[in-house]
Design an enzyme around this catalytic site. Structure first.
Site, mmCIF file in Angstrom:
data_model
loop_
_atom_site.group_PDB
_atom_site.id
_atom_site.type_symbol
_atom_site.label_atom_id
_atom_site.label_comp_id
_atom_site.label_asym_id
_atom_site.label_seq_id
_atom_site.Cartn_x
_atom_site.Cartn_y
_atom_site.Cartn_z
ATOM 1 N N ARG A 175 0.671 -11.664 8.704
ATOM 2 C CA ARG A 175 0.357 -11.288 9.893
ATOM 3 C C ARG A 175 -1.044 -10.705 10.087
ATOM 4 O O ARG A 175 -1.635 -10.032 9.288
ATOM 5 C CB ARG A 175 1.255 -10.191 10.731
ATOM 6 N N TYR B 181 -6.704 0.684 -2.033
ATOM 7 C CA TYR B 181 -5.377 0.662 -2.390
ATOM 8 C C TYR B 181 -4.899 1.001 -3.537
ATOM 9 O O TYR B 181 -5.450 0.603 -4.615
ATOM 10 C CB TYR B 181 -4.593 -0.424 -1.663
ATOM 11 N N HIS C 299 5.821 -13.186 -0.299
ATOM 12 C CA HIS C 299 5.105 -11.900 -0.494
ATOM 13 C C HIS C 299 4.935 -11.320 -1.786
ATOM 14 O O HIS C 299 4.280 -10.562 -2.157
ATOM 15 C CB HIS C 299 5.827 -10.749 0.641
ATOM 16 N N ARG D 159 -2.493 -11.853 1.343
ATOM 17 C CA ARG D 159 -3.843 -11.356 1.758
ATOM 18 C C ARG D 159 -4.919 -11.327 0.776
ATOM 19 O O ARG D 159 -5.058 -10.223 -0.106
ATOM 20 C CB ARG D 159 -3.620 -10.002 2.399
ATOM 21 N N ARG E 25 5.451 6.543 1.679
ATOM 22 C CA ARG E 25 4.225 6.773 2.604
ATOM 23 C C ARG E 25 4.376 6.725 4.173
ATOM 24 O O ARG E 25 3.743 7.628 4.843
ATOM 25 C CB ARG E 25 3.045 5.754 2.315
ATOM 26 N N ASN F 214 -4.219 1.666 13.838
ATOM 27 C CA ASN F 214 -2.802 1.531 13.405
ATOM 28 C C ASN F 214 -1.968 1.779 14.914
ATOM 29 O O ASN F 214 -1.149 0.912 15.005
ATOM 30 C CB ASN F 214 -2.346 2.911 12.463
ATOM 31 N N HIS G 261 0.115 2.360 -1.831
ATOM 32 C CA HIS G 261 0.523 0.943 -1.757
ATOM 33 C C HIS G 261 1.490 0.454 -2.980
ATOM 34 O O HIS G 261 2.266 -0.464 -2.510
ATOM 35 C CB HIS G 261 -0.706 -0.039 -1.741
#
Length: 707
Positions: A421, A484, A451, A391, A580, A57, A608
């Site tokens: 990304r 997730y 998205h 993704r 979160r 991260n 998530h």
């Protein structure tokens, strides 16, 4: 656990801005991840996993967020952040916040984790700890496996300073030449070889604490290389070597309006990512000032971009230890289950005609989503399948299901977001594979990222066409669906599927809708409708005094909607936020946000899902979807929020899922007005763990999700 009035009052007196700094809030989020690595309540290898996630991260934070601030400084942009800091002030604040955390990181690794791993038979050796037999094996390994891959690069008057690629580990070698004096060379640690070199079992020392005799040993590859540098520089003497690591700007800027071929533009951007401006240099604390200065000068950075640490660099590589076969050092294995409605070989289309199905990952398996596409592929009555992909992972069963559908003659459309990304390269690979299979591929849209998480099946039934859809809060990625927390809805409700049809038409053609029947769609209607729903709750509270909002998301930084939440609080609406990560809203401030409570849940599963609940006097509205409350999500992405209209499913989400988060006293941290977080503990109360599987699926008693 509520904050004491004395603390709240003291903090409120020092509030200078209604907003918390986004970057410092992110650092606080990563501190919470780091705390999980410190927590002995977690199994040892789970703590190592959290430690590696913390490090990963932090790398991404420098590559994206810090690089963006540095670009503002370079461009002499003086725009202040919402909390009133200039770019230079933000950069200084980031460094002040990170330096003590990085010191804590090193103490945890060197003084706690590595000794505890050694006690459990997992030893990470330094080279100077090896005995003669181990050194002999390492020398042989170096000659056979490492030496042929290495390429030393000299730096002198004839040869320019070598390029140092993003995230690479390097050795700065100081050479003493009898004719030329002191010279400098750089040796890159090859990324194609394991960072942790495993020693043969018979060379690893057993420890008394490991009663079962399971012991493994590793040595850092850069230490192996450093110990054998003489082999790379025959005829001269290597007198010193020091490891260092570089992080570069990895945020690609794509001139889409000038790109005739978006696919080629993205490919070029991925290749160029490793050439970005240097934003961080990490060096070993043994490196002398003259070498550090040489690196800083040639990398064109200042001393404040340089971080000096004890011990090994690139700690993300510790994730490799979590793949060891040591279940005694890991959390219990989680086994997801099928929803009750889909068990027993049922016809999924018939099930959906009788009612919606809610999937809650990772407690429910991801298999129904894959089966939804595969069943549609095999069904002779299905005419078309449409899918968004953001993704999807490296071995995607969803993509393979779409290709299978095309092979069986279905019309298949995939909207592949090439600008996701760090997933650009993977998405390019899948986009080309889909095209080769005959799938109609759309490479996202100019100016926005797609998205939204949507899948549509168009089916001929008797005299009419019926549409079925899957709408989700998470990616179509079978791997992350095991780690997730996300929600997905399988439905054939006509107004919802009609909206999905219309949205796909806007993604694949030139059409644009200003309104949808049921869905909230960014960047078109979502911001406006969320603002309307918050204001409706304010009006309701002013009439009846029962206003209540519960929002769960990854990040909350949009100032416009934060202001709406402040207005709600100022009239007395109770606002419960489960955030979160980053949160720029400042809760608990007298006269501004007294009725707002913010908590963060960090645990084995990455929280998530996005859930937005509006009480509305008992006639509640509950939306699920892909969007966080960030300017980018609301204004620069295609996002969806969909209503959960089945009363029993909505009741479960409100009274099981959301209630568990609000009652959590095991994994929750409470945000204080000054931006710090306070960890909750059960104390004398009954523990409430919001990630316990029995709380998170409707048929919890028979799920048997742990063994």
């Amino acid at each position: 656990m509520e904050q004491s009035p004395e603390v709240a009052s003291a903090v409120t007196e020092h509030v200078t801005s209604p907003f918390l700094n986004r970057e410092l809030s992110w650092i606080e989020f990563n501190r919470r991840v780091f705390e999980e690595a410190c927590d002995h309540a977690n199994p040892l290898l789970e703590r190592v996993k959290f430690f590696a996630i913390w490090a990963s991260n932090l790398d991404e934070f420098f590559m994206i967020r810090v690089s963006g601030i540095k670009q503002q400084i370079s461009a002499e942009v003086q725009k202040q952040s919402p909390d009133g800091l200039t770019p230079s002030e933000q950069l200084a604040s980031i460094r002040r916040a990170l330096l003590p955390l990085i010191d804590e990181e090193r103490r945890l690794l060197l003084d706690v984790l590595l000794p505890e791993l050694r006690e459990q038979g997992i030893t990470l050796y330094n080279y100077d700890q090896l005995n003669p037999r181990q050194r002999a094996w390492v020398a042989d390994y170096f000659q056979r496996q490492i030496f042929p891959v290495l390429t030393p690069l000299a730096f002198d008057s004839c040869r320019p300073f070598p390029f140092i690629s993003n995230l690479s580990i390097n050795l700065a070698a100081v050479i003493q030449d009898p004719h030329k004096g002191e010279l400098f060379a750089r040796v890159k640690v090859p990324e194609v070889l394991p960072r942790l070199v495993a020693l043969p079992a018979d060379l690893v020392e057993a420890h008394d604490a490991d009663a079962l005799g399971r012991h493994v040993g590793f040595i850092w590859i850069e230490q192996v290389i450093a110990a054998h540098l003489d082999a790379l520089f025959p005829g001269v003497e290597v007198i010193e070597s020091y490891p260092f690591r570089v992080i570069r700007n990895a945020d690609m800027e794509i001139e889409e309006d000038e790109a005739d071929d978006l696919l080629a533009t993205i490919e070029q951007g991925v290749r160029q990512r490793r050439f970005g401006e240097v934003v961080r240099l990490t060096i070993d604390d043994s490196m002398p000032e003259r070498i550090a200065h040489l690196l800083q000068t040639n990398l064109k950075i200042g001393p404040t971009d340089c971080y000096t640490v004890r011990g090994p660099l690139a700690l993300t590589d510790l994730m490799a230890l979590t793949r060891l076969d040591r279940p005694d050092l890991k959390a219990p294995i989680h086994v997801p289950v099928l929803p009750m409605a889909l068990r027993g070989g049922v016809d999924i289309f018939e099930v959906l005609r009788n009612g919606d199905v809610l999937l809650h990952h990772p407690y429910h398996t991801f298999a129904p989503v894959i089966d939804f596409i595969n069943t549609a592929a095999e069904d002779p009555d299905v005419l078309a399948i449409k899918q968004t992909l953001y993704r999807v992972g490296s071995n995607s069963p969803i993509v393979r299901a779409l290709m299978h559908a095309r092979e069986l003659g279905k019309q298949v459309t995939a909207v592949v977001e090439l600008k996701a990304r760090f997933d650009e390269e993977n998405n390019i690979i899948w986009a080309r594979a889909l095209e080769r299979a005959g799938v109609h591929v759309i490479y996202g849209l100019v100016g926005v990222k797609v998205h939204a998480k949507l899948s549509l099946v168009v089916r001929q039934e008797q005299e009419s066409i019926r549409c079925y859809a899957h709408l989700g809060t998470g990616n179509y990625n079978a791997g992350t669906a095991r780690a997730y927390t996300d929600l997905g809805l399988l439905t054939c409700r006509p107004e919802i599927t009609a909206d999905v049809v219309d949205l796909f038409n806007t993604l694949t053609a030139y059409g644009r809708r200003d309104e949808y029947r049921k869905l909230l769609i960014a960047p078109v209607t979502m911001r406006r409708h969320l603002r309307r729903l918050i204001r409706r709750e304010i009006e309701r509270h002013q009439l009846a005094g029962d206003g209540h909002l519960i929002f769960k998301m990854n990040s909350l930084v949009d100032r416009g909607l934060i202001k709406e939440l402040y207005r709600a609080s100022q009239v007395g609406v109770r606002v419960d936020l489960i955030v979160r990560g980053m949160c720029s809203l400042r809760p608990g401030v007298t006269g501004m946000s007294e009725t707002i409570h913010v908590r963060s849940i960090i645990g084995p599963f990455l929280e998530h899902h996005r859930i937005y609940y509006f009480h509305n006097g008992g006639e509640s509205d509950l939306y699920l979807g892909s969007a966080d409350l960030m300017e980018r999500n609301l204004d620069r992405r295609v996002e969806e929020l969909f209503p959960l209209e089945d009363p029993s499913l909505a009741h479960f989400v409100r009274h099981n899922i959301l209630a568990s988060f609000l009652n959590d006293n095991v994994r929750a941290r409470i945000l204080l007005p000054d931006g710090r977080y306070q960890r909750l503990r059960p104390g004398d109360s009954e523990p409430c763990d919001s990630q316990a599987p029995e709380r998170m699926i409707p048929e919890g008693k028979e799920a048997e999700t742990r063994k």
